[in-house]
Design a protein around this motif. Structure first.
Motif, PDB file in Angstrom:
ATOM      1  N   GLY A   7       0.832  -1.196   0.000  1.00  0.00           N
ATOM      2  CA  GLY A   7       0.000   0.000   0.000  1.00  0.00           C
ATOM      3  C   GLY A   7       0.862   1.238   0.000  1.00  0.00           C
ATOM      4  O   GLY A   7       2.016   1.211  -0.435  1.00  0.00           O
ATOM      5  N   ILE A  14      -4.748   1.700   5.243  1.00  0.00           N
ATOM      6  CA  ILE A  14      -3.467   1.060   5.574  1.00  0.00           C
ATOM      7  C   ILE A  14      -3.165   1.270   7.056  1.00  0.00           C
ATOM      8  O   ILE A  14      -2.766   0.329   7.755  1.00  0.00           O
ATOM      9  N   ARG A  92      -6.241  -0.739  -1.556  1.00  0.00           N
ATOM     10  CA  ARG A  92      -5.363  -0.924  -0.405  1.00  0.00           C
ATOM     11  C   ARG A  92      -6.146  -1.408   0.801  1.00  0.00           C
ATOM     12  O   ARG A  92      -7.285  -1.002   0.974  1.00  0.00           O
ATOM     13  N   PRO A  93      -5.455  -2.159   1.627  1.00  0.00           N
ATOM     14  CA  PRO A  93      -4.181  -2.820   1.391  1.00  0.00           C
ATOM     15  C   PRO A  93      -4.355  -4.100   0.582  1.00  0.00           C
ATOM     16  O   PRO A  93      -5.450  -4.637   0.478  1.00  0.00           O
TER      17      PRO A  93
END
Length: 115
Positions: A7, A14, A92-93
């Motif tokens: 990420g 994240i 993400r992640p």
């Protein structure tokens, strides 16, 4: 099992995922797309496991700022090229757990995955 999280450092999701892992003493390695990029082979492997539609983050600022011509006619080849050129378009992640790949952060899914 080696866990790698992919990420960008300043992403809120994240940050939440990292706090979740660290609060449970789950060891992992963090791979920052901005600093380290992403290899084509790695991206191809993820696409093979979860599909490009899951990986391409159409809600990202980077994707939204693309020219309309770049957003139209998306297929696997075009999506992969976009994500390789600008990895911040990858959702993400991305969490690699051995040969498994998880996309996004859902605490209940992480709980099952790291047992």
């Amino acid at each position: 099992m080696t866990i790698t999280m992919y990420g960008i450092t300043n992403c809120d999701t994240i940050k939440k995922a990292r706090v979740w892992l660290e609060s449970r003493d789950v060891p992992y390695r963090f791979h920052d797309y901005r600093a380290e990029g992403i290899e084509a082979g790695k991206l191809n492997g993820w696409v093979g496991k979860v599909g490009w539609e899951i990986l391409l983050n159409k809600a990202s600022t980077t994707f939204r700022e693309l020219a309309d011509k770049d957003k139209q006619g998306l297929d696997e080849k075009k999506a992969k090229a976009l994500m390789l050129a600008k990895p911040t378009m990858i959702k993400r992640p991305v969490l690699e757990l051995g040969d498994r790949v998880l996309v996004g952060f859902k605490p209940d899914v992480y709980e099952q995955a790291v047992k």
